[in-house]
Design a protein around this motif. Structure first.
Motif, PDB file in Angstrom:
ATOM      1  N   SER A  83      58.534  37.175  28.435  1.00 42.33           N
ATOM      2  CA  SER A  83      57.717  37.647  27.325  1.00 42.33           C
ATOM      3  C   SER A  83      56.619  38.645  27.696  1.00 42.33           C
ATOM      4  CB  SER A  83      57.128  36.467  26.552  1.00 42.33           C
ATOM      5  OG  SER A  83      56.336  35.676  27.393  1.00 42.33           O
ATOM      6  N   LYS A  85      54.942  41.924  28.871  1.00 43.38           N
ATOM      7  CA  LYS A  85      55.533  43.269  28.881  1.00 43.38           C
ATOM      8  C   LYS A  85      55.898  43.759  30.284  1.00 43.38           C
ATOM      9  CE  LYS A  85      53.969  47.830  27.762  1.00 43.38           C
ATOM     10  NZ  LYS A  85      52.925  48.603  27.160  1.00 43.38           N
ATOM     11  N   ASN A  86      54.968  43.731  31.223  1.00 39.32           N
ATOM     12  CA  ASN A  86      55.232  44.250  32.561  1.00 39.32           C
ATOM     13  C   ASN A  86      55.870  43.213  33.482  1.00 39.32           C
ATOM     14  OD1 ASN A  86      54.133  46.776  31.922  1.00 39.32           O
ATOM     15  ND2 ASN A  86      52.080  46.044  32.357  1.00 39.32           N
ATOM     16  N   ARG A  88      57.901  40.943  32.791  1.00 40.44           N
ATOM     17  CA  ARG A  88      59.298  40.615  32.473  1.00 40.44           C
ATOM     18  C   ARG A  88      60.264  41.300  33.427  1.00 40.44           C
ATOM     19  NH1 ARG A  88      59.622  43.781  26.932  1.00 40.44           N
ATOM     20  NH2 ARG A  88      58.162  42.126  26.535  1.00 40.44           N
ATOM     21  N   GLU A 142      48.299  42.273  34.299  1.00 35.82           N
ATOM     22  CA  GLU A 142      48.538  42.680  32.907  1.00 35.82           C
ATOM     23  C   GLU A 142      47.484  42.082  31.971  1.00 35.82           C
ATOM     24  OE1 GLU A 142      52.190  42.399  29.682  1.00 35.82           O
ATOM     25  OE2 GLU A 142      52.575  42.025  31.796  1.00 35.82           O
TER      26      GLU A 142
END
Length: 148
Positions: A83, A85-86, A88, A142
């Motif tokens: 889940s 963004k980075n 993943r 993140e």
């Protein structure tokens, strides 16, 4: 905070909460060792002789499930590896590596050599530990960037 907060105060409170969050998710190396063992067993099970393959697979899946439940009980939440963004992309790379190792275990089972599941399981153990720590590092970075 008051009933009608000043937007600057609300934003400052959100940023402060986000800034504190990544540092509060410290967990012992034992978690990584258990995760590595479960992933290594998951990989190795595909090449093990019967009935050990079923037993190892059940233990690995149960171990992963218990780890998620334990994390939720301790921290009150769970973040799927896919889940953020980075982060993943670390999870996708790790999943690809583990799937490749599963294929290697299965190759050893059906083509040979018979001991290949031990090698692929050991590599899976180390890869899961390294991947877990890398994922957590990327996820923390993140969160810290989002807090700014």
């Amino acid at each position: 905070m008051t009933q009608d907060p000043d937007p600057r105060e609300a934003l400052a409170a959100i940023r402060a909460a986000r800034a504190d969050f990544p540092g509060s998710v410290d967990y012992p190396i034992g978690y990584d060792l258990l995760y590595g063992a479960a992933c290594g067993l998951l990989v190795a099970a595909q090449g093990m002789p019967r009935p050990w393959d079923f037993i190892a697979l059940a233990l690995a899946l149960a171990g992963l499930g218990l780890m998620v439940m334990s994390w939720r009980r301790k921290f009150g939440w769970w973040v799927s590896g896919y889940s953020p963004k980075n982060a993943r992309w670390v999870a996708f790379a790790m999943a690809g590596l583990l799937l490749g190792l599963i294929g290697l275990s299965a190759y050893g089972r059906y083509v040979g050599p018979d001991w290949l599941w031990m090698v692929s399981g050991g590599i899976g153990f180390v890869a899961a530990i390294v991947g877990s720590r890398l994922w957590m590092r990327v996820w923390r970075r993140e969160l810290a960037e989002a807090a700014r």
